[in-house]
Design a protein around this motif. Structure first.
Motif, mmCIF file in Angstrom:
data_model
loop_
_atom_site.group_PDB
_atom_site.id
_atom_site.type_symbol
_atom_site.label_atom_id
_atom_site.label_comp_id
_atom_site.label_asym_id
_atom_site.label_seq_id
_atom_site.Cartn_x
_atom_site.Cartn_y
_atom_site.Cartn_z
ATOM 1 N N LEU A 429 -45.738 42.495 48.161
ATOM 2 C CA LEU A 429 -44.846 43.475 48.678
ATOM 3 C C LEU A 429 -44.298 44.208 47.389
ATOM 4 O O LEU A 429 -43.785 45.389 47.539
ATOM 5 C CB LEU A 429 -44.241 43.144 49.923
ATOM 6 N N LEU A 430 -43.595 43.352 46.843
ATOM 7 C CA LEU A 430 -42.762 43.701 45.658
ATOM 8 C C LEU A 430 -43.423 44.503 44.595
ATOM 9 O O LEU A 430 -42.882 45.572 43.970
ATOM 10 C CB LEU A 430 -42.015 42.592 44.740
ATOM 11 N N LYS A 431 -44.718 44.301 44.212
ATOM 12 C CA LYS A 431 -45.599 45.180 43.443
ATOM 13 C C LYS A 431 -45.571 46.497 43.976
ATOM 14 O O LYS A 431 -45.693 47.494 43.454
ATOM 15 C CB LYS A 431 -46.744 44.708 43.148
ATOM 16 N N ALA A 432 -46.018 46.365 45.415
ATOM 17 C CA ALA A 432 -46.095 47.846 45.986
ATOM 18 C C ALA A 432 -44.788 48.711 46.171
ATOM 19 O O ALA A 432 -44.995 49.749 46.060
ATOM 20 C CB ALA A 432 -46.527 47.605 47.524
ATOM 21 N N ARG A 433 -43.819 47.871 46.131
ATOM 22 C CA ARG A 433 -42.438 48.532 46.052
ATOM 23 C C ARG A 433 -42.521 49.254 44.746
ATOM 24 O O ARG A 433 -41.730 50.501 44.748
ATOM 25 C CB ARG A 433 -41.296 47.751 46.343
ATOM 26 N N GLU A 434 -42.511 48.590 43.717
ATOM 27 C CA GLU A 434 -42.431 49.102 42.347
ATOM 28 C C GLU A 434 -43.459 50.332 42.248
ATOM 29 O O GLU A 434 -43.222 51.280 41.751
ATOM 30 C CB GLU A 434 -42.626 47.864 41.299
ATOM 31 N N LYS A 435 -44.710 50.208 42.762
ATOM 32 C CA LYS A 435 -45.807 51.302 42.602
ATOM 33 C C LYS A 435 -45.159 52.467 43.531
ATOM 34 O O LYS A 435 -45.513 53.610 42.866
ATOM 35 C CB LYS A 435 -46.933 50.853 42.959
ATOM 36 N N ARG A 436 -44.521 52.069 44.586
ATOM 37 C CA ARG A 436 -44.143 53.396 45.339
ATOM 38 C C ARG A 436 -43.110 53.860 44.766
ATOM 39 O O ARG A 436 -42.834 55.118 44.827
ATOM 40 C CB ARG A 436 -43.663 52.488 46.718
ATOM 41 N N GLY A 437 -42.264 53.099 43.757
ATOM 42 C CA GLY A 437 -41.094 54.091 43.245
ATOM 43 C C GLY A 437 -39.871 53.861 44.082
ATOM 44 O O GLY A 437 -38.909 54.530 43.505
#
Length: 814
Positions: A429-437
């Protein structure tokens, strides 16, 4: 035949109401919308009587009473007003502006228009007839001598102050109360025999008998004597009353809460999915007592199943009942150091609704399937019954994650696999957060540690660990699903919205960052990713704190609204608050809306717009109250440090001086412009800078200074600094000295998070050039005798020695 034709015409008018559907959704007996009423009045072209309006929009005899309430509300909101003949007029036609009065300690004030636009300056003469918080109708009256748009009060629409807290003063045979809220500039006269025998200097609650006018002071009677200013816990008692926080539950609410059993009844399981065997656990801070969320995670194919169970408060608190009315008034729980003002009575907040370990509890579940990239593929909401298997803390979970072979991991061996699953999903989820911006600023929360006497021993920094972030990501996922659920089913509700920067703030930000060689992409509508790129580029720079602070202040405040415009900071297209119904009223409303959809119904809460404004107000009110208490406690803590020197960072720049945050103790004070040197200092709002006109000496946000504490004023909760030396160059702490100012092993220390600029109103407009020869302006209370030292600051008897109490609840649920 004529009568029939006329009725048909009226019926046609109401049917043509463009907002008829909205009114029908919100009210069982819909009335003509405000918009239709204004349109009809505009068509007439002249003021109309109430009776004429009945005829024009087809109000029956039975509807008149409730229709009159709508007209009164429109009058309070400044949309219409009555002339001397009692006829209704459209305020805009009269060139009048409705808004709320914001007072200033120096006697003047401002009108903040309801519908946006520039604030209007109100002179002390105008302010003499109103009080801070009143709603008024104002006519623009040109500009004052400093070029500010000025207003003249035409009518007072609503008096907001019925009671206030203050110090009782007796001078030359006259008794009056000086308000603790310095934005209320008028003293309240107390007639003989109306003081409840309160002693001079005591803190009292006064009820206004007569409101102020252009020719008379307000008059009031003492209705409660709180005690002496130095009494233990008085700072909280004052804050509760100063900010009009409801702190006592109604007898009806207490009675209703007492009727509920202490345990969930088996009969209440009906229609619920049984999750009592699922190893759901709660993870909160050490001092938490209201557990409103529990989590469970397991692998599912190439992805994960995440179950977030939230206390089912809506099962016990029904729309319109006594508990609901009290919860609405409070809006949210308020967390003071060592004391909590809960939104719900303790029997519910810490008992029947709290997901305590090893007891059955009713809950609402968001059951999610998340793929290997962190995307939510599907979700389901359903009512359930659960049994928490453990009450865990962030510290314990982080220890288990960090030391999988440690003693704590061995103690909770049965739980370790479940924590490992949660941690594995968190990293995805943290990686997805970073990707989401999503934007993530570095910040420091503080912890006040008290001794046996209730006095602050020290103030420590609290660092969020992976366990905090793990739970936050779980809560974010559930909140996103609840927003999507409302949208998919076209059910009205409250969204947590966060708009991007205004054009003015964006331009100022780009101008400022341009001086450092940085820019914000995205054109006129930047995305959170554009901010994230800047944050990643400034990491590790000596001026990182400065640039981060400016980025933070460029953004708007998050609020509640039925109009979904997305959440800029979190980079979500839709976001609600679903995960904390024990302590937030918006979450309770979202639960009701979701349940209504599950039952094939529509939830009509009334005016959703008004609900959003109210919940946003109660949130700000709670923040202001806790800030006041923390400021007072910090002042009390600093009393014996007058004359001591500290290194610090400029955390705020205003036209009247610099706010400096001290290293290590996380206390902020004012370095007044008169202490900066013998020069005219020009305040540059865009550059966050104060510059000497003759010397060229500049003080900027983020500058390092060495200051000496010169004064601590408990009455106004203010700490004053002077430079440790008159030479600015000698008082500037170089960046490379950061490690020597309290950092360990050469690490850069983290400074206290600067407050948003909105938290302090400048005493003068931007660009003002105060003479350094002038003395700092002092509030009326500053001239009073200094308060006696406190015996104790404890707000509750029996406070434990060395108990760690956070100055605010950890915001794990965004």
């Amino acid at each position: 035949m004529k009568k029939k034709s006329r009725n048909a015409s009226i019926s046609h008018v109401r049917k043509a109401d463009p907002y008829a559907k909205r009114e029908a959704e919100n009210y069982a007996n819909p009335l003509p919308s405000r918009e239709l009423i204004l349109d009809v009045m505009t068509e007439q072209g002249v003021p109309v009587s109430v009776e004429q309006l009945y005829e024009l929009v087809g109000i029956s005899e039975e509807e008149r009473e409730i229709f009159n309430r709508r007209l009164n509300a429109m009058e309070r909101d400044g949309q219409i007003m009555r002339n001397r003949k009692g006829a209704l007029c459209i305020a805009e036609k009269l060139n009048l502006i409705a808004g709320r009065v914001v007072g200033h300690a120096d006697g003047f004030g401002f009108l903040v228009p309801d519908h946006g636009g520039d604030d209007l300056f109100l002179s002390p003469r105008e302010m003499s007839q109103v009080m801070h918080g009143d709603r008024v109708m104002v006519r623009p009256a040109g500009f004052d001598r400093r070029g500010r748009p000025e207003g003249k009060i035409v009518e007072v629409l609503e008096r907001s102050t019925k009671k206030l807290v203050g110090r009782l003063i007796r001078e030359q045979g006259v008794t009056f109360v000086a308000a603790e809220d310095k934005r209320v500039n008028q003293d309240i006269l107390v007639p003989p025999g109306q003081d409840m025998n309160a002693g001079a200097g005591q803190v009292v609650m006064v009820e206004l008998i007569e409101q102020p006018s252009a020719y008379a002071k307000p008059i009031g009677k003492v209705v409660e004597v709180l005690g002496n200013y130095a009494d233990s816990g008085m700072e909280i008692e004052i804050a509760l009353r100063k900010h009009q926080l409801p702190y006592e539950f109604s007898a009806e609410a207490e009675k209703q809460a007492a009727k509920y059993p202490k345990q969930v009844r088996p009969a209440d399981y009906k229609g619920r999915i049984d999750l009592r065997d699922m190893p759901l656990i709660t993870i909160d801070g050490e001092t938490a007592r209201d557990f409103d969320d529990a989590v469970y995670c397991e692998p599912q194919g190439k992805g994960w199943r995440l179950v977030v169970a939230i206390a089912d408060v809506s099962f016990y608190v029904k729309p319109g009942d006594a508990l609901d009315k009290d919860a609405y008034d409070r809006g949210n729980s308020v967390y003071f150091p060592r004391r909590v003002i809960p939104m719900l009575p303790e029997a519910l907040s810490n008992g029947l609704c709290s997901l305590n370990p090893d007891v059955e509890r009713l809950c609402m579940v968001c059951d999610m399937q998340i793929d290997a990239l962190g995307k939510i593929k599907r979700y389901e909401f359903y009512p359930s019954v659960m049994r928490s298997k453990a009450r865990m803390t962030y510290t314990k979970v982080f220890d288990i994650i960090s030391h999988p072979d440690g003693e704590l991991a061995k103690e909770y061996a049965w739980l370790v696999p479940h924590i490992d699953h949660l941690y594995s999903l968190y990293k995805i989820l943290l990686k997805a957060r970073e990707k989401r911006g999503a934007i993530e600023f570095e910040s420091t929360e503080t912890l006040m540690i008290f001794n046996d006497n209730g006095k602050i021993d020290r103030i420590e920094a609290v660092t969020r660990n992976e366990a905090h972030r793990l739970i936050e990501e779980c809560m974010l996922a559930a909140n996103v699903c609840s927003a999507d659920f409302l949208i998919q089913h076209e059910q009205s509700g409250l969204y947590r919205i966060h708009e991007g920067p205004t054009p003015e703030k964006l331009e100022a930000l780009r101008t400022f960052l341009g001086e450092f060689g940085f820019g914000v992409g995205g054109g006129d509508t930047p995305h959170a990713k554009d901010y994230g790129k800047v944050i990643s580029r400034i990491k590790g720079r000596p001026d990182e704190q400065l640039l981060q602070t400016v980025l933070l202040r460029s953004m708007q405040q998050a609020v509640y609204s039925p109009d979904n415009v997305g959440h800029f900071g979190l980079a979500y297209e839709a976001y609600t608050h679903f995960t904390s119904p024990i302590r937030r009223y918006p979450d309770l409303l979202v639960h009701r809306a979701i349940k209504a959809v599950l039952n094939g119904e529509r939830y009509k809460a009334g005016d959703w717009q008004a609900l959003g404004q109210h919940c946003s107000m109660t949130e700000r009110r709670a923040d202001d109250a806790t800030r006041d208490v923390q400021a007072w406690l910090k002042c009390y803590y600093m009393q014996d440090k007058i004359g001591e020197e500290f290194a610090g960072t400029v955390a705020g720049v205003t036209s009247f001086g610099l706010f400096v945050a001290l290293d290590g103790i996380f206390v902020e004070g004012l370095l007044h412009v008169t202490e900066l040197g013998n020069d005219y200092f020009i305040y540059d709002k865009t550059r966050h800078e104060m510059a000497g006109e003759r010397t060229g000496v500049k003080y900027r946000l983020g500058d390092r200074l060495r200051v000496k504490i010169s004064r601590v004023d408990l009455e106004v909760s203010r700490i004053d600094f002077v430079l440790a030396s008159s030479d600015k160059a000698k008082n500037t702490v170089p960046d490379e000295a950061f490690a020597q100012e309290g950092g360990a092993d050469g690490d850069t220390i983290r400074l206290a998070k600067p407050r948003r600029s909105a938290d302090r109103k400048p005493a003068a407009s931007a660009g003002a050039r105060p003479r350094t020869a002038a003395k700092p302006s002092r509030s009326k209370s500053a001239a009073k005798p200094a308060a006696k030292p406190r015996k104790s600051s404890a707000s509750k008897p029996g406070a434990k020695s060395g108990a760690k109490v956070s100055s605010r609840k950890t915001s794990k649920r965004s």
